[in-house]
Design a protein around this motif. Structure first.
Motif, PDB file in Angstrom:
ATOM      1  N   THR A 153       9.934  -1.335  -4.444  1.00  0.00           N
ATOM      2  CA  THR A 153       9.383  -1.565  -3.114  1.00  0.00           C
ATOM      3  C   THR A 153       9.011  -0.254  -2.437  1.00  0.00           C
ATOM      4  O   THR A 153       7.936  -0.131  -1.819  1.00  0.00           O
ATOM      5  CB  THR A 153      10.397  -2.335  -2.251  1.00  0.00           C
ATOM      6  OG1 THR A 153      10.627  -3.625  -2.844  1.00  0.00           O
ATOM      7  CG2 THR A 153       9.874  -2.522  -0.829  1.00  0.00           C
ATOM      8  N   ARG A 154       9.901   0.739  -2.549  1.00  0.00           N
ATOM      9  CA  ARG A 154       9.591   2.044  -1.963  1.00  0.00           C
ATOM     10  C   ARG A 154       8.343   2.641  -2.582  1.00  0.00           C
ATOM     11  O   ARG A 154       7.483   3.184  -1.888  1.00  0.00           O
ATOM     12  CB  ARG A 154      10.777   3.001  -2.147  1.00  0.00           C
ATOM     13  CG  ARG A 154      11.943   2.761  -1.216  1.00  0.00           C
ATOM     14  CD  ARG A 154      12.829   3.997  -1.129  1.00  0.00           C
ATOM     15  NE  ARG A 154      13.298   4.424  -2.435  1.00  0.00           N
ATOM     16  CZ  ARG A 154      14.483   4.107  -2.944  1.00  0.00           C
ATOM     17  NH1 ARG A 154      15.329   3.365  -2.252  1.00  0.00           N
ATOM     18  NH2 ARG A 154      14.839   4.546  -4.136  1.00  0.00           N
TER      19      ARG A 154
ATOM     20  N   GLY B 237       5.031   0.330  -1.878  1.00  0.00           N
ATOM     21  CA  GLY B 237       4.712   0.380  -0.465  1.00  0.00           C
ATOM     22  C   GLY B 237       4.130   1.714  -0.058  1.00  0.00           C
ATOM     23  O   GLY B 237       3.126   1.787   0.667  1.00  0.00           O
TER      24      GLY B 237
ATOM     25  N   SER C 202       0.109   2.288   0.917  1.00  0.00           N
ATOM     26  CA  SER C 202      -0.114   2.761   2.280  1.00  0.00           C
ATOM     27  C   SER C 202      -0.815   4.112   2.295  1.00  0.00           C
ATOM     28  O   SER C 202      -1.753   4.337   3.074  1.00  0.00           O
ATOM     29  CB  SER C 202       1.222   2.854   3.014  1.00  0.00           C
ATOM     30  OG  SER C 202       1.052   3.369   4.303  1.00  0.00           O
TER      31      SER C 202
ATOM     32  N   LEU D 130       4.587  -7.131  -1.894  1.00  0.00           N
ATOM     33  CA  LEU D 130       4.462  -6.223  -0.753  1.00  0.00           C
ATOM     34  C   LEU D 130       3.241  -5.327  -0.917  1.00  0.00           C
ATOM     35  O   LEU D 130       2.490  -5.096   0.042  1.00  0.00           O
ATOM     36  CB  LEU D 130       5.718  -5.364  -0.623  1.00  0.00           C
ATOM     37  CG  LEU D 130       5.612  -4.212   0.390  1.00  0.00           C
ATOM     38  CD1 LEU D 130       5.491  -4.755   1.804  1.00  0.00           C
ATOM     39  CD2 LEU D 130       6.804  -3.273   0.259  1.00  0.00           C
ATOM     40  N   GLN D 131       3.023  -4.828  -2.130  1.00  0.00           N
ATOM     41  CA  GLN D 131       1.861  -3.987  -2.381  1.00  0.00           C
ATOM     42  C   GLN D 131       0.574  -4.720  -2.046  1.00  0.00           C
ATOM     43  O   GLN D 131      -0.329  -4.160  -1.407  1.00  0.00           O
ATOM     44  CB  GLN D 131       1.846  -3.554  -3.853  1.00  0.00           C
ATOM     45  CG  GLN D 131       0.672  -2.663  -4.219  1.00  0.00           C
ATOM     46  CD  GLN D 131       0.543  -2.466  -5.719  1.00  0.00           C
ATOM     47  OE1 GLN D 131       0.895  -3.351  -6.508  1.00  0.00           O
ATOM     48  NE2 GLN D 131       0.095  -1.293  -6.118  1.00  0.00           N
TER      49      GLN D 131
ATOM     50  N   VAL E 159       0.207  -4.893   1.776  1.00  0.00           N
ATOM     51  CA  VAL E 159      -0.178  -3.612   2.368  1.00  0.00           C
ATOM     52  C   VAL E 159      -1.643  -3.318   2.098  1.00  0.00           C
ATOM     53  O   VAL E 159      -2.388  -2.888   2.987  1.00  0.00           O
ATOM     54  CB  VAL E 159       0.716  -2.482   1.829  1.00  0.00           C
ATOM     55  CG1 VAL E 159       0.211  -1.118   2.289  1.00  0.00           C
ATOM     56  CG2 VAL E 159       2.162  -2.681   2.284  1.00  0.00           C
TER      57      VAL E 159
END
Length: 247
Positions: A69-70, A73, A77, A112-113, A116
């Motif tokens: 996730t880190r 993301g 971003s 999540l990617q 974003v």
């Protein structure tokens, strides 16, 4: 046009760089080996100067939801934010078919990617694809011990070169948001592919299928990673790919 490839030294990234050249465009490789850190952004703004589109195939090898996730993301971003500043008009992000149906931590990070990328300040396209043919070798290499214990899993594997060509075609066009899933031409059981690879490479470890517990295991075994609607399909089957690799 200039097309930057985030993760351009990886398994699919190398194919994307080649496909960019084959299409008559100029590739810009975004990778640490080329002085660009996608997480810290070191060298990224400079590398994006004059770039028209970005293909994001950057990856991290981990089963940790937190680490994945880190990573995804931050990369997604950073590409959108610095891409906007550099005048990039389009970011194409590679994701995985079934990330919204199979509850693995890595897949949640890919979701999540996608979010974003699609919600960022640069026009975006997200292309989900099934597992690459190379996924089988990678899976066998990650499984320690005298037995290769692999999950029961149905897959429609696709050639990385076919994925690369599709991503470059998308990058040269206008942003489309989420597009139809890309997959290979034939459905297989992962264990059957692993046994074929083991035989072709002269490996001696027996390949044993195991059922992953819970909803995730049921989804893997019953086609949770397969497309649910018609869409583009790669032309190179797994058997032909393996023969070319070992012939």
């Amino acid at each position: 046009m200039r097309i930057a490839v985030a993760g351009g030294t990886g398994v699919v990234g190398r194919h994307v760089v080649r496909a960019v050249r084959d299409a008559g465009h100029e590739p810009v490789v975004l990778a640490r080996a080329h002085g660009v850190d996608l997480v810290t952004t070191e060298g990224l703004a400079r590398a994006l100067t004059g770039v028209d589109a970005v293909v994001d195939v950057a990856n991290i090898t981990t089963l940790s939801r937190r680490r994945a996730t880190r990573f995804f993301g931050a990369v997604s971003s950073n590409l959108a934010r610095l891409g906007r500043d550099a005048g990039v008009r389009h970011v194409v992000t590679l994701s995985i078919v079934g990330v919204d149906r199979v509850g693995l931590g890595y897949y949640q990070a890919k979701l999540l990617q996608e979010k974003v990328a699609l919600g960022g300040p640069v026009g975006a396209t997200v292309q989900r694809a099934t597992q690459f043919h190379e996924f089988v070798d990678q899976t066998l290499a990650r499984v320690p011990g005298p037995l290769a214990l692999l999950p029961r899993m149905r897959t429609l594997p696709v050639a990385a070169a076919d994925v690369a060509a599709r991503l470059v075609t998308l990058a040269a066009g206008e942003p489309q948001g989420m597009v139809e899933d890309l997959a290979g031409p034939e459905v297989h059981e992962l264990v059957d592919l692993a046994r074929a690879v083991s035989a072709a490479r002269g490996l001696r470890r027996p390949v044993v299928p195991v059922r992953v517990a819970g909803a995730t295991g049921r989804a893997l075994a019953t086609g949770g990673l397969l497309p649910t609607r018609p869409g583009p399909r790669g032309s190179l089957g797994f058997t032909e790919w393996l023969a070319a690799q070992t012939g």
